[in-house]
Write an enzyme that holds these catalytic residues in place. Structure first.
Site, PDB file in Angstrom:
ATOM      1  N   SER A 259      10.256   4.169   1.493  1.00  0.00           N
ATOM      2  CA  SER A 259       9.443   2.972   1.345  1.00  0.00           C
ATOM      3  C   SER A 259       8.972   2.837  -0.085  1.00  0.00           C
ATOM      4  CB  SER A 259       8.241   3.060   2.271  1.00  0.00           C
ATOM      5  OG  SER A 259       7.450   4.156   1.837  1.00  0.00           O
ATOM      6  N   LYS A 260       8.538   1.621  -0.384  1.00  0.00           N
ATOM      7  CA  LYS A 260       8.092   1.281  -1.720  1.00  0.00           C
ATOM      8  C   LYS A 260       6.993   2.233  -2.190  1.00  0.00           C
ATOM      9  CE  LYS A 260       8.082  -3.352  -3.551  1.00  0.00           C
ATOM     10  NZ  LYS A 260       7.652  -4.707  -3.318  1.00  0.00           N
ATOM     11  N   ARG A 261       6.113   2.592  -1.253  1.00  0.00           N
ATOM     12  CA  ARG A 261       4.958   3.385  -1.638  1.00  0.00           C
ATOM     13  C   ARG A 261       5.359   4.741  -2.203  1.00  0.00           C
ATOM     14  NH1 ARG A 261       1.966   3.623   3.312  1.00  0.00           N
ATOM     15  NH2 ARG A 261       3.215   1.848   3.939  1.00  0.00           N
ATOM     16  N   GLY A 263       7.818   5.668  -4.117  1.00  0.00           N
ATOM     17  CA  GLY A 263       8.737   5.687  -5.251  1.00  0.00           C
ATOM     18  C   GLY A 263       9.510   4.404  -5.324  1.00  0.00           C
TER      19      GLY A 263
END
Ligand code: GLU
Length: 505
Positions: A259-261, A263
């Protein structure tokens, strides 16, 4: 003939998982000498981002990927389309979906639903309270013809839903997961036309896959639950099913969904950081697929030859950045230095170390004009240790900075002191002075250092010399750096170090 497609919904960036899906489709198409299509699934107006399609296509093209049908960017970065079964943008095919939705209604396979958002929310609340899975309770499915006609005539807003059979088993043989079974009883009457008149993914995707003669649907695992809805649509129209293959999820090292969070997930960011396209694609190809042995480095050509969908695994694949760095390093080492220098140039310009004026290059801090060959020597010094191109400014900054700004304390080797360090640096300087600038070659410098090292201790000689030249505690061999800096610059840096030491004593 094999025909596969990549069907992104443009969101403004290309997710690395989507790029991996593209890659598997592409390898499959190229392996079987089939066709690869790009289709833009842009019917979700809420998610519309301007410029997203251009940036998506550009990223794919920057990775060196190609396709046979669908939109592409011409030399002026304008969108053009190629292929006979277009348009390849779903928003340009709305009439097609409307007609087919009507057909589903006429034949009793879909129905109008007039439920409002509030009604649906209430329904969901009740179901959740009873610990039931949230599903449409089919109340509009039971409306009689007259009632529906009346509501339509009065202009009441509606959606169209699939009339999924009450029961029955749907079975498919997935190319990756083998037999998958669903019971219609558990399948929602999915919306196929939204209240804004746009189709949902389910309807548009199936119709296009059929009209575009797609033979194999290779897509992300998260779409598995759509299979029974899609099968129902195919069967309602009497169309043959394509073969499905659901590729495994990409996971973070802690096995959570990538997920974006945690990396970067935008493929274009990896290019910007200086991962080489061919290295990144090689890395992605191995996320969920392996050749059956432990080979890991593959050119695209080799991947095309080796790739087989049967060898794609079911289990999620871990996106391991350390492995990516290692792989990128392998590709960097294989590059010839001239090409690598050309690739590093934009990073040095970006870092403000050098300036390019036409074909001429200058060091920014000093204004000195430099030769690309000189730059190549610098890159060559780092080539073995480099993992991403973006590291090059940090690793080579001392070549470009005029006044190195380091703490003079670091000039002093372990238990040594200021006086000894000064005397050693002076000794080095005097000996280097004996070399004319023509003889100022790494080997000659190295011989001098070795010789002095025997007498004064290796650390006591090499350490302060390295720091004087670079301002750093670690670097490539100092004799090689000295050669690249050149005679007078090397001597100037030693003098600078001596000045710093003088201020300490
Ligand atoms: N538009 C879908 C997506 O964004 C396509 C999924 C599929 O390949 O069927 O991923």
């Amino acid at each position: 003939m094999v025909r596969v497609r990549f069907a992104p919904s443009p969101t403004g960036y290309l997710h690395v998982g989507s790029l991996r899906t593209f890659l598997f489709n592409w390898l499959f198409a190229r392996h079987y000498k089939g066709k690869m299509l790009l289709r833009i699934e842009d019917t979700d107006q809420k998610r519309y981002v301007s410029g997203a399609v251009e940036s998506l296509i550009k990223t794919l093209q920057d990775f060196g990927l190609d396709w046979d049908e669908g939109p592409y960017l011409d030399k002026k970065e304008q969108i053009k389309e190629m292929g006979k079964v277009g348009p390849y943008f779903q928003t340009q095919r709305l009439d097609i979906y409307k007609n087919f939705a009507q057909k589903l209604i006429d034949e009793g396979n879909a129905y109008y639903c007039f439920c409002t958002e509030q009604e649906l929310d209430k329904m969901r609340e009740k179901q959740t309270a009873k610990k039931l899975p949230p599903m449409y309770d089919e109340r509009c499915r039971r409306l009689n013809k007259e009632e529906v006609a009346l509501r339509l005539r009065s202009g009441q807003p509606y959606v169209i839903r699939l009339k999924i059979p009450e029961q029955g088993i749907v079975k498919i043989k997935d190319l990756i997961r083998n037999d998958i079974e669903f019971n219609y009883r558990d399948v929602d009457d999915a919306v196929i036309i939204k209240s804004d008149g746009f189709p949902t993914y389910h309807l548009a995707n199936v119709i296009d896959d059929h009209l575009m003669n797609i033979t194999h649907v290779l897509r992300a695992e998260e779409w598995i639950s759509s299979v029974p809805k899609h099968v129902f649509i195919y069967q309602s129209f009497g169309w043959d099913l394509p073969r499905f293959g659901h590729v495994p999820l990409l996971l973070n090292p802690d096995r959570s969904k990538l997920s974006k969070r945690q990396g970067d997930v935008a493929a274009e960011d990896y290019l910007a950081k200086g991962y080489l396209p061919e290295a990144f694609l090689n890395f992605l190809a191995l996320l969920g697929w392996n050749p059956g042995d432990n080979r890991e480095i593959f050119s695209l050509k080799e991947l095309i030859k080796e790739f087989s969908i049967e060898k794609v695994q079911k289990a999620g694949a871990i996106f391991n950045l350390e492995k990516l760095d290692w792989m990128n390093g392998c590709y960097i080492r294989k590059k010839n230095t001239e090409e690598l220098t050309r690739l590093c140039l934009p990073y040095l310009i970006n870092a403000d170390f050098i300036r390019q004026d036409g074909s001429q290059i200058f060091i920014k801090s000093s204004g000195i004009k430099i030769d690309i060959k000189w730059l190549s020597k610098i890159i060559k010094l780092e080539q073995e240790r480099l993992k991403v191109l973006n590291d090059i400014p940090e690793k080579t900054k001392f070549f470009f900075i005029k006044e190195l700004n380091y703490d003079p304390q670091i000039l002093i080797w372990k238990k040594s002191d200021v006086a000894t360090t000064k005397s050693n640096l002076e000794l080095i300087k005097n000996n280097l002075n004996k070399l004319s600038s023509n003889n100022f070659k790494a080997q000659n410098v190295q011989n001098i250092l070795n010789c002095l090292g025997k007498d004064r201790g290796v650390g006591d000689i090499f350490w302060p010399f390295r720091v004087a030249l670079t301002g750093e505690k670690s670097s490539p061999p100092p004799a090689e750096i000295a050669e690249v800096l050149g005679f007078s610059e090397a001597i100037r840096r030693i003098d600078l170090a001596l000045d710093k030491l003088n201020l300490m004593s």
